[in-house]
Write a protein that holds these residues in place. Structure first.
Motif, mmCIF file in Angstrom:
data_model
loop_
_atom_site.group_PDB
_atom_site.id
_atom_site.type_symbol
_atom_site.label_atom_id
_atom_site.label_comp_id
_atom_site.label_asym_id
_atom_site.label_seq_id
_atom_site.Cartn_x
_atom_site.Cartn_y
_atom_site.Cartn_z
ATOM 1 N N LEU A 15 -16.205 12.827 -20.939
ATOM 2 C CA LEU A 15 -16.057 13.088 -22.036
ATOM 3 C C LEU A 15 -16.632 13.996 -22.710
ATOM 4 C CD1 LEU A 15 -15.692 9.434 -23.762
ATOM 5 C CD2 LEU A 15 -14.030 11.388 -23.168
ATOM 6 N N GLY A 16 -17.669 13.935 -21.811
ATOM 7 C CA GLY A 16 -18.771 15.286 -22.187
ATOM 8 C C GLY A 16 -18.093 16.762 -21.568
ATOM 9 N N LEU A 17 -17.956 16.347 -20.818
ATOM 10 C CA LEU A 17 -17.184 18.044 -20.177
ATOM 11 C C LEU A 17 -15.724 18.421 -21.469
ATOM 12 C CD1 LEU A 17 -17.205 17.217 -16.199
ATOM 13 C CD2 LEU A 17 -18.174 18.839 -17.814
ATOM 14 N N ALA A 18 -15.192 17.114 -21.179
ATOM 15 C CA ALA A 18 -13.418 17.431 -22.180
ATOM 16 C C ALA A 18 -14.084 17.820 -23.755
ATOM 17 C CB ALA A 18 -13.390 16.058 -22.680
ATOM 18 N N ASP A 19 -15.739 17.161 -24.081
ATOM 19 C CA ASP A 19 -16.133 18.086 -25.392
ATOM 20 C C ASP A 19 -16.705 19.896 -25.130
ATOM 21 O OD1 ASP A 19 -15.207 15.805 -27.026
ATOM 22 O OD2 ASP A 19 -17.749 14.369 -26.476
ATOM 23 N N TYR A 20 -17.204 19.518 -24.089
ATOM 24 C CA TYR A 20 -17.397 20.960 -24.041
ATOM 25 C C TYR A 20 -16.345 22.134 -23.845
ATOM 26 C CZ TYR A 20 -19.186 25.099 -21.238
ATOM 27 O OH TYR A 20 -19.329 27.140 -21.749
ATOM 28 N N VAL A 21 -15.112 21.272 -22.608
ATOM 29 C CA VAL A 21 -14.055 22.261 -22.888
ATOM 30 C C VAL A 21 -13.462 22.737 -24.269
ATOM 31 C CG1 VAL A 21 -11.722 22.347 -21.592
ATOM 32 C CG2 VAL A 21 -13.828 21.817 -20.658
ATOM 33 N N ARG A 22 -13.462 21.611 -24.593
ATOM 34 C CA ARG A 22 -13.204 21.565 -26.349
ATOM 35 C C ARG A 22 -13.617 22.619 -26.987
ATOM 36 N NH1 ARG A 22 -12.862 16.559 -27.564
ATOM 37 N NH2 ARG A 22 -10.704 16.036 -26.791
ATOM 38 N N THR A 23 -15.028 22.960 -26.829
ATOM 39 C CA THR A 23 -14.999 22.977 -27.643
ATOM 40 C C THR A 23 -15.300 24.855 -27.168
ATOM 41 O OG1 THR A 23 -16.827 21.198 -28.045
ATOM 42 C CG2 THR A 23 -18.453 23.713 -28.569
ATOM 43 N N ALA A 24 -15.436 25.242 -25.803
ATOM 44 C CA ALA A 24 -15.284 25.949 -26.270
ATOM 45 C C ALA A 24 -13.969 27.367 -26.175
ATOM 46 C CB ALA A 24 -15.697 26.557 -23.830
ATOM 47 N N ALA A 25 -12.935 26.284 -26.044
ATOM 48 C CA ALA A 25 -12.016 26.768 -26.657
ATOM 49 C C ALA A 25 -11.556 27.025 -27.257
ATOM 50 C CB ALA A 25 -10.395 26.236 -25.746
ATOM 51 N N VAL A 26 -12.308 25.784 -28.393
ATOM 52 C CA VAL A 26 -11.737 26.493 -29.413
ATOM 53 C C VAL A 26 -12.419 26.662 -30.756
ATOM 54 C CG1 VAL A 26 -11.633 24.975 -31.913
ATOM 55 C CG2 VAL A 26 -10.101 23.874 -29.824
ATOM 56 N N SER A 27 -13.909 27.265 -30.110
ATOM 57 C CA SER A 27 -14.882 27.362 -31.051
ATOM 58 C C SER A 27 -14.735 28.981 -31.220
ATOM 59 C CB SER A 27 -16.714 27.687 -30.484
ATOM 60 O OG SER A 27 -16.185 28.591 -29.285
ATOM 61 N N ARG A 28 -14.914 30.542 -32.641
ATOM 62 C CA ARG A 28 -14.328 31.130 -32.555
ATOM 63 C C ARG A 28 -12.767 32.028 -32.898
ATOM 64 N NH1 ARG A 28 -19.141 29.567 -31.499
ATOM 65 N NH2 ARG A 28 -20.879 31.284 -31.558
ATOM 66 N N ARG A 29 -12.139 30.541 -32.680
ATOM 67 C CA ARG A 29 -10.865 29.282 -32.704
ATOM 68 C C ARG A 29 -9.653 31.164 -31.487
ATOM 69 N NH1 ARG A 29 -8.827 28.038 -37.645
ATOM 70 N NH2 ARG A 29 -10.701 28.581 -39.387
#
Length: 138
Positions: A15-29
């Motif tokens: 879940l930590g890695l999933a949150d990181y990937v989600r954050t990296a993909a979605v940040s700054r649109r």
């Protein structure tokens, strides 16, 4: 170490890695929130269908209980979508820890509704967890 604890540690990592990937993909649109969630959810469906086939059991759930996973899905989609929109507006290092304060709500509801015992250790853990999130989001 007990199997349940090892699985919990695996959960933490996944879940930590999933949150990181989600954050990296979605940040700054970088990606569209809805498109990202559609692919993420489709992946869940495919993996779960394969797991059910490998398990050798079909779909089984009492009609009385179907509302519970449906409600969980609705709440989960709402929470993840809100988190993804927030990541597009603020730093992921701030909003993800705040969003994950949900563990405190879960623990509180378990104590209140499920009557799980509230020990000094649990109370301290919840307090430290909240304090860590405050420090991480500064």
């Amino acid at each position: 170490m007990k199997s349940g604890i090892l699985l919990a540690i695996g959960t933490l990592v996944a879940l930590g890695l999933a949150d990181y990937v989600r954050t990296a993909a979605v940040s700054r649109r970088r990606v569209d929130n809805m498109s990202f969630m559609l692919i993420e959810t489709s992946t869940w469906i495919v993996v779960l269908a394969i797991a059910m086939l490998l398990r050798g059991k079909g779909f089984s759930m009492s009609p009385k209980l179907i509302s519970m996973p449906a409600l969980t899905g609705l709440l989960g989609v709402s929470g993840i979508l809100a988190l993804m929109i927030a990541i597009g507006m603020e730093d992921g290092s701030k909003v993800v820890p705040i969003g994950r304060l949900s563990l405190i709500l879960t623990a509180a509801l378990s104590i209140i509704i499920l009557r799980e015992p509230l020990t000094a250790t649990k109370l301290a853990g919840l307090g430290f967890g909240a304090f860590a999130v405050v420090l991480l989001s500064r």
